[in-house]
Enzyme design. Sequence first.
Site, PDB file in Angstrom:
ATOM      1  N   ASP A 267     -16.543 162.579  -6.539  1.00  0.00           N
ATOM      2  CA  ASP A 267     -16.844 164.228  -6.443  1.00  0.00           C
ATOM      3  C   ASP A 267     -17.544 164.738  -7.704  1.00  0.00           C
ATOM      4  O   ASP A 267     -17.661 164.864  -8.852  1.00  0.00           O
ATOM      5  CB  ASP A 267     -15.262 164.710  -6.777  1.00  0.00           C
ATOM      6  CG  ASP A 267     -15.147 166.143  -6.249  1.00  0.00           C
ATOM      7  OD1 ASP A 267     -16.197 166.816  -5.878  1.00  0.00           O
ATOM      8  OD2 ASP A 267     -13.920 166.546  -6.313  1.00  0.00           O
ATOM      9  N   ASP A 327     -14.097 172.727   0.134  1.00  0.00           N
ATOM     10  CA  ASP A 327     -12.925 172.238   0.546  1.00  0.00           C
ATOM     11  C   ASP A 327     -12.084 173.230   1.462  1.00  0.00           C
ATOM     12  O   ASP A 327     -12.287 174.516   1.754  1.00  0.00           O
ATOM     13  CB  ASP A 327     -11.976 172.715  -0.848  1.00  0.00           C
ATOM     14  CG  ASP A 327     -12.549 171.942  -1.873  1.00  0.00           C
ATOM     15  OD1 ASP A 327     -13.518 171.129  -1.702  1.00  0.00           O
ATOM     16  OD2 ASP A 327     -11.647 171.596  -2.978  1.00  0.00           O
TER      17      ASP A 327
HETATM   18  C1  GLA Z   1     -12.821 169.138  -5.280  1.00  0.00           C
HETATM   19  C2  GLA Z   1     -12.914 168.382  -4.071  1.00  0.00           C
HETATM   20  C3  GLA Z   1     -11.371 168.290  -3.536  1.00  0.00           C
HETATM   21  C4  GLA Z   1     -10.341 167.551  -4.439  1.00  0.00           C
HETATM   22  C5  GLA Z   1     -10.586 168.422  -5.872  1.00  0.00           C
HETATM   23  C6  GLA Z   1     -10.009 167.838  -6.870  1.00  0.00           C
HETATM   24  O1  GLA Z   1     -12.674 170.302  -5.128  1.00  0.00           O
HETATM   25  O2  GLA Z   1     -13.659 168.908  -3.233  1.00  0.00           O
HETATM   26  O3  GLA Z   1     -11.357 167.415  -2.342  1.00  0.00           O
HETATM   27  O4  GLA Z   1     -10.738 166.200  -4.803  1.00  0.00           O
HETATM   28  O5  GLA Z   1     -11.786 168.659  -6.228  1.00  0.00           O
HETATM   29  O6  GLA Z   1     -10.163 168.284  -8.176  1.00  0.00           O
END
Ligand code: GLA
Length: 505
Positions: A267, A327
């Site tokens: 990520d 997200d």
């Molecule tokens: C980002 C990702 C999410 C999750 C969070 C965890 O926002 O896009 O899917 O993994 O981090 O902190």
Amino acid sequence: MKGFSRFSGFAAVVVAIGVVAGAAGDLTGRWVSRVPNGDGTFRETVFVLNQQGTTLTGSVISPTSEQPIADGAIDGDTFSFASAPATNPRRVVYRGARAGDELRITIVRPGRPDQTLTASRGPDSAGRLPDRIPPPELHPVPDNGLARTPPMGWNSWNKFRGAVDDATVRAIADAMAANGMKQAGYIYVNIDDTWEAGRDSSGRILTNRKFPDMKALADYVHAKGLKLGIYSSPGPFTCAGYEGSYGHEVDDARTYAAWGIDYLKYDWCSAARIYRDHEMQAVYQKMGDALRATGRPIVFSLCQYGRQDVWKWGADVGGNLWRTTGDISDTWESMSRIGFNQDEIAPYAKPGHWNDPDMLEIGNGGMTEAEYRTHMSLWAILAAPLLAGNDLQTVSPEILAILTNRDVIAIDQDALGQQGRRMKKDGDVEIWVKPLSGGARAIGVFNRGGAAAPVSLRCDDLQLCGGYTMRDVWAAKDLGPLGATFSTSVPSHGVVLLVVRSVRV
Ligand code: GLA
């Protein structure tokens, strides 16, 4: 690690006392606040303050960002500053006062309860980033041969966030093995953010209190016939402010392999503080190489929110799937906005390499069952990874039936590996078609509107006239031959999902 202090972990504790910069009473300096995460790690915020008379400048550094402060002012023993000018609706206001050697700072965010932090003077290194490591030259990372169909499993983030722990992961694995999820094809049990601590003196990543023994957890999950996934960031910190893999890619890949990890979600998060977006490909390639070098089959999931047209290079860095969006959240608005926006990138999905419109929210409570059926149907037509994101320990039979519907899963997992596309849009009604092996087609008739919609499909439009039979997937009914037209009514926010097959095959 040189030149900065960590935001989480046991290994590097910020020395918050005894370093006094500036004259007594002067706010100038680096002030560090450490809020316990409850798992032995801390979330750090560094306030870099610069006092000149009654004005205050500087920045607020969190693990994932550094924001210059605006409107900083001092009034006797109290002061205030903001994260952005007053015209910015997302402006955060900080109100502070001295409390002995410390500062008490109240954070005022629109629509959120106030939060008060205590900050102590920190060393000159507090909040500083590690040195930049130049990204490598580009080269193709060979295909790892995994994920010939879109990965299926579960991920902790949507439901559990920072509350995920060893016991939860075991309980989810137990549930998946017993409740039909595993039999339906959901194999990966993926731990998202918040498992990390700091590093030991040799640089090896440590787990925090919530995960006392990752190898034992992997053994447990494997003994259930399932696989274990984990999460990290190419930056120094994850999105939740935990330890990232920056500068430790090879160590971390080896550690994951030694633990028996089968899947990594990687990520971007704080990598944005070190690298420019156009360097993403090289930065992801580094972990692609590191995973490959372990010799262990580890699915590589890229999470950088669909920036830089990742679908064009995700496969070249060894990626098996790549997020195409920000997200998801558990609302009709979020799910439908994301899901219906995936048409143009369809040609980039293929066996081993998938567009990922984010994890499922099915069963988390924010949508109706009709909306969750739309979510499942759309993700299947998109050949999207199916990562359940709900609590499978307490899942209702209705939700389980949506997640484990064999016909829908067969659409998602079809061996052709072709992502479906929007064939037609007529107001709120959208027809999406996914080619399946053997000349069959999955047809999703979606209604994004607020009232039921009558829909007539003409076999001409579908180019499926003569010699085709049809099945209504959610009704679990064979409808017989497809005639010149097929008429149906699609409920508000709902779907009629059809599979059409040639009778000649
Ligand atoms: C980002 C990702 C999410 C999750 C969070 C965890 O926002 O896009 O899917 O993994 O981090 O902190």
